[in-house]
Design an enzyme around this catalytic site. Structure first.
Site, short mmCIF file in Angstrom:
data_model
loop_
_atom_site.label_atom_id
_atom_site.label_comp_id
_atom_site.label_asym_id
_atom_site.label_seq_id
_atom_site.Cartn_x
_atom_site.Cartn_y
_atom_site.Cartn_z
N TYR A 120 0.87 -1.19 0.00
CA TYR A 120 0.00 0.00 0.00
C TYR A 120 0.89 1.22 0.00
O TYR A 120 1.91 1.25 0.70
CB TYR A 120 -0.88 0.01 1.26
CG TYR A 120 -1.63 1.31 1.47
CD1 TYR A 120 -2.92 1.48 0.97
CD2 TYR A 120 -1.04 2.38 2.15
CE1 TYR A 120 -3.60 2.67 1.15
CE2 TYR A 120 -1.72 3.58 2.32
CZ TYR A 120 -3.00 3.71 1.82
OH TYR A 120 -3.67 4.90 2.00
N GLU B 108 -3.44 7.59 -3.81
CA GLU B 108 -3.53 6.35 -3.04
C GLU B 108 -3.37 5.21 -4.02
O GLU B 108 -4.19 5.05 -4.93
CB GLU B 108 -4.86 6.26 -2.30
CG GLU B 108 -4.87 5.10 -1.33
CD GLU B 108 -6.13 5.07 -0.46
OE1 GLU B 108 -7.22 5.41 -0.97
OE2 GLU B 108 -6.03 4.68 0.72
#
Lengths: 396, 290
Positions: free
Chosen positions: A118, A206
């Site tokens: 991530y 993101e």
């Protein structure tokens, strides 16, 4: 301004960030053509069909599917385009899918295992600096990771005078447990990603997941990109990326009229000058036993045209049982606002919900007289509490 | 006493000759604020509203001793104006401009860190010390002199709070609009600290809204300060929908302090008198001062 995955990836790629390649398609035929083109360019034989909507969790709602041949590409693209995709981030009705991204399959087998990470870039409001937040737990909901295993989330804060330093890029790669070629690729990926963030004036990146492929390439498989609206003036080429189909139609219409409006589910509409007072007015409606139907900041000039525009927007919502107008007149004089309300009311002619007007500040007394003598079905108030009591009264 | 601005402040207006600058400068002068001049690059040497216009902030500092500035410069040039003021030695920089790109504010706030100055805003209504100096866009008549300090992120909600305080027969020492942008020069905690440390201020009204952690930081500071001056708090946005203005990953950093409910809980646990209704700010301040 929020972007679709395919738009965000195009921006990343333009700054040298490696991405999972794909081509956007509006219908099943285009999807097949896109798949053929990708196969000739990348050698991929499988394809991932990804719904392009502004919401996360698309896979969970059935908006991301793997196609193992062209027939499946056609079928799956046909199913996904036009569907109402419901994900944990959409409303219960879901979001209509207008287009899909046909993407190469990047989870092919090879020398090493694939792994997912991530990574996000965002402002740390507490320090006024950008930071890169990253985790070994890719592909998962990061809020869950933060709750259950916060020690698996790392951050690198960026000093704006020097930007991202090489030692920070190395630390990212070390913390993600990489070595060899993958380590090197990750340092390049992080540097390019940060450059892209700054140069595109974004307020959020993101990337979930960032993938290490079986041949040790590092790439962005998804991309959530938000551009800072205040900086759009210096990125004219991004302006057309806005997809108003992803926004609430009534909010788009209000925006075109210069009104800052957010649609809500309640039964009392409101019209206020200033964002803080608007939120406080919503809270007051709740205290009075109602539920706010909207947030609406009319700004500094509450003249008849603006008030009328605001009335029209609020009254489009059939759930609205009353409207509370709350204006604190400073530079804007209350008597002019009152006249604006009266004129707008007369022009509209068919307002059939009770209206409570609370005007405070410059010339509030004259304004109250104007309202009270107008002969219209409008209640006036000067104190905040008085307005709340009247809301309570009309809701019964 | 008062904080940040008073009758002796030597104030200049950046963006002096523009329409916003002109309108608000004349309002401030009418209030009695000590405006000593203004800055508009290229118009130096002219006179505007009977005050001298300078090409640079440094000239204004050297020639009329400016120590405070109020900025009305358009968003694309506002960060530069802030840095120019800091570089010239201005002590209090009040920035009204709304819509400055975040990237510009990251640079500006970093640049001014080691200068001897305080930035208020951007995207704020300014600062007012009643009967002395109005350095902002607020309606001056609402603010009567007294012993209550106000700190707020929002414009009209500040006027609302001041009006309620005044209607209780009380008044204001200084009201500070800190601004609603993600990056602001003076935090809630810093503004509350200034007022708590001001001998004339006997109580503080602290108005916040959803997003960020500024109110929690201020509350924690207040508790650890051991101050016996009462603070009344309100957080706007209890009914605001989640996730509308904040990015997904941003919510993680804010953690559980982001919502109105969470902020109020922390403030209560730190001894702040929190009101749930925005109509009760004035009543509560009268009660805690009684």
């Amino acid at each position: 301004m929020n972007l679709h995955e395919y738009q965000g990836k195009e921006i990343l790629s333009s700054f040298g960030v490696r991405i999972q390649r794909g081509i956007v398609a509006q219908n099943a035929n285009e999807a097949v053509a896109a798949a053929k083109q990708l196969t000739s360019e990348t050698g991929t034989t499988w394809h991932v069909i990804k719904a392009q909507v502004h919401a996360g969790g698309r896979g969970k709602g059935g908006g991301v599917k793997l196609a193992k041949n062209l027939k499946e590409v056609e079928e799956l693209a046909g199913q996904i385009i036009g569907m109402n995709l419901i994900t944990p981030q959409t409303s219960a009705e879901g979001k209509k899918v207008h287009q899909v991204l046909i993407a190469e399959d990047v989870y092919y087998p090879g020398e090493s295992e694939t792994s997912e990470f991530y990574m996000s870039v965002l402002l740390n409001r507490a320090t006024g600096r950008n930071m890169i937040m990253y985790s070994t737990e890719g592909g998962m909901d990061i809020e869950t990771v933060a709750e259950e295993t916060p020690d698996l989330i790392f951050t690198e804060e960026i000093d704006p005078t020097v930007g991202l330093m090489p030692f920070q890029a190395r630390r990212v790669a070390f913390n993600l447990g990489l070595s060899g070629l993958a380590f090197k690729e990750m340092t390049k990926f992080v540097s390019a990603l940060y450059t892209a963030y700054v140069k595109s004036d974004s307020s959020l990146f993101e990337i979930n997941p960032v993938l290490k492929t079986s041949d040790d390439k590092i790439m962005a498989v998804d991309a959530k990109v938000t551009i800072d609206d205040n900086a759009l003036y210096r990125h004219k080429n991004y302006v057309d990326l806005r997809d108003v189909r992803e926004e609430s139609a009534i909010e788009v219409e209000a925006g075109e009229l210069g009104l800052n409006y957010v649609d809500l589910d309640g039964n009392v509409g409101c019209m206020v000058n200033g964002a803080g007072l608007a939120m406080a007015t919503m809270d007051l409606i709740k205290q009075a036993g109602g539920e706010p139907a909207n947030f609406l900041d009319v700004g500094g000039t509450a003249d008849a045209a603006r008030v009328e525009a605001a009335f029209k927007i609020i009254l489009k919502d059939p759930a609205v049982k009353a409207i509370l107008i709350n204006i604190f007149g400073g530079i804007v004089r209350c008597d002019r606002v009152a006249q604006g309300v009266i004129d707008a009311y007369k022009n509209m002619g068919n307002i059939n919900v009770p209206i409570i007007v609370r005007l405070q500040g410059t010339n509030a007394d004259i304004a109250k007289q104007l309202i009270d003598n107008s002969g219209l079905d409008v209640m006036s108030a000067t104190e905040f509490q008085e307005a709340a009591d009247k809301v309570q009264q009309v809701l019964g | 006493m008062s904080v940040l601005v008073n009758k002796d402040s030597k104030i200049i207006v950046q963006g002096f000759t523009g329409s916003e600058g002109t309108f608000h400068a004349s309002q401030m002068i009418e209030y009695g604020t000590n405006i000593v001049g203004g800055v508009t690059p290229g118009k130096g040497g002219q006179t505007h509203l009977e005050k001298p216009v300078f090409n640079t902030v440094l000239e204004a500092v050297n020639e009329v001793g400016a120590d405070t500035t109020i900025i009305f410069v358009p968003p694309a040039f506002a960060a530069d104006a802030i840095m120019e003021a800091a570089d010239a030695g201005i002590k209090v920089i009040i920035t009204i401009t709304e819509g400055i790109p975040v990237a510009d504010m990251i640079i500006a706030s970093n640049y001014i860190k080691n200068k001897n100055c305080r930035l208020i805003g951007p995207n704020c209504p300014g600062v007012i010390t009643p009967e002395e100096a109005k350095v902002g866009i607020m309606p001056g008549f609402v603010f009567k002199k007294g012993k209550v300090g106000i700190v707020s992120k929002s414009g009209t909600l500040t006027y609302e709070a001041a009006d309620q305080v005044v209607k209780q027969g009380l008044g204001i020492t200084t009201a500070i609009g800190i601004g609603g942008d993600p990056i602001i020069g003076t935090t809630t905690k810093e503004a509350v600290e200034l007022l708590i440390n001001d001998p004339e201020t006997e109580a503080v009204v602290m108005i916040g809204e959803i997003g960020g952690q500024l109110e929690a930081d201020a509350a924690n500071w207040y508790k650890s300060s051991g101050s016996n001056k009462p603070v009344v708090g309100f957080i706007a946005g209890e009914t605001a929908p989640a996730g509308r203005t904040m990015g997904h990953a941003g919510a993680i950093v804010g953690g559980s302090d982001d919502t109105a409910q969470a902020k109020k809980k922390i403030m209560r646990s730190c001894g702040i008198h929190v009101v749930d209704s925005p109509a009760e700010i004035g009543k509560k301040i009268a009660e805690v001062l009684a």
